[in-house]
Scaffold this motif. Structure first.
Motif, PDB file in Angstrom:
ATOM      1  N   ARG A   4       0.843  -1.194   0.000  1.00 51.82           N
ATOM      2  CA  ARG A   4       0.000   0.000   0.000  1.00 51.82           C
ATOM      3  C   ARG A   4       0.880   1.247   0.000  1.00 51.82           C
ATOM      4  N   PRO A   5       0.490   2.280  -0.730  1.00 53.96           N
ATOM      5  CA  PRO A   5       1.297   3.511  -0.780  1.00 53.96           C
ATOM      6  C   PRO A   5       1.546   4.116   0.599  1.00 53.96           C
ATOM      7  N   GLU A   6       0.561   4.066   1.489  1.00 54.40           N
ATOM      8  CA  GLU A   6       0.752   4.654   2.819  1.00 54.40           C
ATOM      9  C   GLU A   6       1.781   3.858   3.636  1.00 54.40           C
ATOM     10  N   THR A   7       1.853   2.546   3.413  1.00 46.37           N
ATOM     11  CA  THR A   7       2.870   1.730   4.089  1.00 46.37           C
ATOM     12  C   THR A   7       4.250   2.099   3.569  1.00 46.37           C
ATOM     13  N   ARG A   8       4.383   2.182   2.247  1.00 48.48           N
ATOM     14  CA  ARG A   8       5.663   2.578   1.639  1.00 48.48           C
ATOM     15  C   ARG A   8       6.114   3.931   2.182  1.00 48.48           C
ATOM     16  N   ASP A   9       5.221   4.904   2.186  1.00 43.70           N
ATOM     17  CA  ASP A   9       5.568   6.243   2.656  1.00 43.70           C
ATOM     18  C   ASP A   9       5.981   6.237   4.128  1.00 43.70           C
ATOM     19  N   TYR A  10       5.278   5.480   4.958  1.00 37.87           N
ATOM     20  CA  TYR A  10       5.605   5.390   6.375  1.00 37.87           C
ATOM     21  C   TYR A  10       6.998   4.791   6.568  1.00 37.87           C
ATOM     22  N   ILE A  11       7.284   3.703   5.865  1.00 39.45           N
ATOM     23  CA  ILE A  11       8.592   3.051   5.988  1.00 39.45           C
ATOM     24  C   ILE A  11       9.699   3.993   5.529  1.00 39.45           C
ATOM     25  N   LEU A  12       9.516   4.640   4.384  1.00 39.68           N
ATOM     26  CA  LEU A  12      10.542   5.570   3.895  1.00 39.68           C
ATOM     27  C   LEU A  12      10.751   6.721   4.870  1.00 39.68           C
ATOM     28  N   ASP A  13       9.678   7.210   5.477  1.00 35.22           N
ATOM     29  CA  ASP A  13       9.796   8.292   6.460  1.00 35.22           C
ATOM     30  C   ASP A  13      10.560   7.822   7.697  1.00 35.22           C
ATOM     31  N   GLN A  14      10.253   6.643   8.190  1.00 29.22           N
ATOM     32  CA  GLN A  14      10.918   6.120   9.377  1.00 29.22           C
ATOM     33  C   GLN A  14      12.411   5.873   9.134  1.00 29.22           C
ATOM     34  N   LEU A  15      12.786   5.540   7.904  1.00 29.39           N
ATOM     35  CA  LEU A  15      14.175   5.212   7.591  1.00 29.39           C
ATOM     36  C   LEU A  15      14.970   6.386   7.021  1.00 29.39           C
ATOM     37  N   SER A  16      14.350   7.542   6.880  1.00 33.16           N
ATOM     38  CA  SER A  16      14.968   8.669   6.175  1.00 33.16           C
ATOM     39  C   SER A  16      16.287   9.144   6.785  1.00 33.16           C
ATOM     40  N   ALA A  17      16.496   8.946   8.071  1.00 31.71           N
ATOM     41  CA  ALA A  17      17.737   9.392   8.713  1.00 31.71           C
ATOM     42  C   ALA A  17      18.939   8.527   8.317  1.00 31.71           C
ATOM     43  N   ALA A  18      18.694   7.410   7.644  1.00 36.26           N
ATOM     44  CA  ALA A  18      19.784   6.494   7.283  1.00 36.26           C
ATOM     45  C   ALA A  18      20.554   6.956   6.056  1.00 36.26           C
ATOM     46  N   GLY A  19      20.000   7.840   5.269  1.00 42.14           N
ATOM     47  CA  GLY A  19      20.668   8.297   4.047  1.00 42.14           C
ATOM     48  C   GLY A  19      19.651   8.518   2.945  1.00 42.14           C
ATOM     49  N   ASP A  20      20.069   8.311   1.709  1.00 38.66           N
ATOM     50  CA  ASP A  20      19.189   8.463   0.544  1.00 38.66           C
ATOM     51  C   ASP A  20      18.399   7.170   0.370  1.00 38.66           C
ATOM     52  N   VAL A  21      17.214   7.117   0.975  1.00 34.55           N
ATOM     53  CA  VAL A  21      16.395   5.906   0.986  1.00 34.55           C
ATOM     54  C   VAL A  21      15.274   6.052  -0.038  1.00 34.55           C
ATOM     55  N   SER A  22      15.093   5.005  -0.857  1.00 37.23           N
ATOM     56  CA  SER A  22      14.025   5.030  -1.854  1.00 37.23           C
ATOM     57  C   SER A  22      13.477   3.619  -2.049  1.00 37.23           C
ATOM     58  N   ALA A  23      12.321   3.546  -2.672  1.00 36.19           N
ATOM     59  CA  ALA A  23      11.693   2.263  -2.970  1.00 36.19           C
ATOM     60  C   ALA A  23      11.257   2.273  -4.427  1.00 36.19           C
ATOM     61  N   ARG A  24      11.437   1.123  -5.087  1.00 40.44           N
ATOM     62  CA  ARG A  24      11.034   0.986  -6.489  1.00 40.44           C
ATOM     63  C   ARG A  24      10.182  -0.262  -6.655  1.00 40.44           C
ATOM     64  N   ARG A  25       9.194  -0.161  -7.524  1.00 41.73           N
ATOM     65  CA  ARG A  25       8.359  -1.321  -7.831  1.00 41.73           C
ATOM     66  C   ARG A  25       9.226  -2.459  -8.343  1.00 41.73           C
ATOM     67  N   MET A  26       8.923  -3.656  -7.855  1.00 37.46           N
ATOM     68  CA  MET A  26       9.713  -4.815  -8.222  1.00 37.46           C
ATOM     69  C   MET A  26       8.835  -6.052  -8.081  1.00 37.46           C
ATOM     70  N   PHE A  27       8.436  -6.631  -9.179  1.00 38.18           N
ATOM     71  CA  PHE A  27       7.645  -7.874  -9.165  1.00 38.18           C
ATOM     72  C   PHE A  27       6.385  -7.755  -8.311  1.00 38.18           C
ATOM     73  N   GLY A  28       5.716  -6.638  -8.375  1.00 40.05           N
ATOM     74  CA  GLY A  28       4.494  -6.437  -7.616  1.00 40.05           C
ATOM     75  C   GLY A  28       4.718  -5.954  -6.195  1.00 40.05           C
ATOM     76  N   GLU A  29       5.930  -5.991  -5.731  1.00 35.93           N
ATOM     77  CA  GLU A  29       6.261  -5.519  -4.395  1.00 35.93           C
ATOM     78  C   GLU A  29       7.220  -4.330  -4.551  1.00 35.93           C
ATOM     79  N   MET A  30       8.021  -4.021  -3.514  1.00 36.29           N
ATOM     80  CA  MET A  30       8.920  -2.877  -3.581  1.00 36.29           C
ATOM     81  C   MET A  30      10.337  -3.303  -3.204  1.00 36.29           C
ATOM     82  N   GLY A  31      11.308  -2.865  -4.003  1.00 33.90           N
ATOM     83  CA  GLY A  31      12.713  -3.019  -3.644  1.00 33.90           C
ATOM     84  C   GLY A  31      13.120  -1.788  -2.853  1.00 33.90           C
TER      85      GLY A  31
END
Length: 122
Positions: A4-31
């Motif tokens: 879900r987009p809101e899950t992706r956004d939450y995870i990216l927000d929580q991990l943002s202090a680690a560096g340049d964090v991003s997610a890309r579509r990959m086989f129906g899920e996210m890399g």
């Protein structure tokens, strides 16, 4: 089931202090990527990091499980760890540092052909 987009956004927000964090579509899920390295996946709204000795030493209580059937086991990042943004980001930093840089990508055939058009033939 996809992410879900809101899950992706939450995870990216929580991990943002680690560096340049991003997610890309990959086989129906996210890399999941950090500073140009593939570090994990988000599958079925759950977070998984590639397993490293350093990551397992930092949070030894986290278990290993495959994010989808047939996959290698990944470090399953539980909700309580993800809720603590500092701890989750630190685990991501440790994992990222332990992984090698990906090899440089070769240009596609088309780009190689275009580049070679300008060279004089022998």
């Amino acid at each position: 089931m996809s992410v879900r987009p809101e899950t992706r956004d939450y995870i990216l927000d929580q991990l943002s202090a680690a560096g340049d964090v991003s997610a890309r579509r990959m086989f129906g899920e996210m890399g999941l990527y950090c500073d140009g390295k593939f570090v994990g996946v988000i599958c079925n709204d759950e977070l998984f990091f590639k397993q490293t000795e350093q990551g397992r030493a930092f949070l030894p209580r986290l278990g290993l499980r495959p994010p989808y059937p047939g996959a290698h086991p990944y470090l399953h990042v539980t909700g309580d760890v993800l809720e603590d943004a500092d701890r989750a980001a630190e685990l991501l930093k440790i994992t990222t540092a332990a992984l090698p840089m990906p090899p440089p990508r070769r240009p596609s055939r088309r780009k190689r052909a275009i580049r070679n058009e300008g060279e004089p033939s022998a």
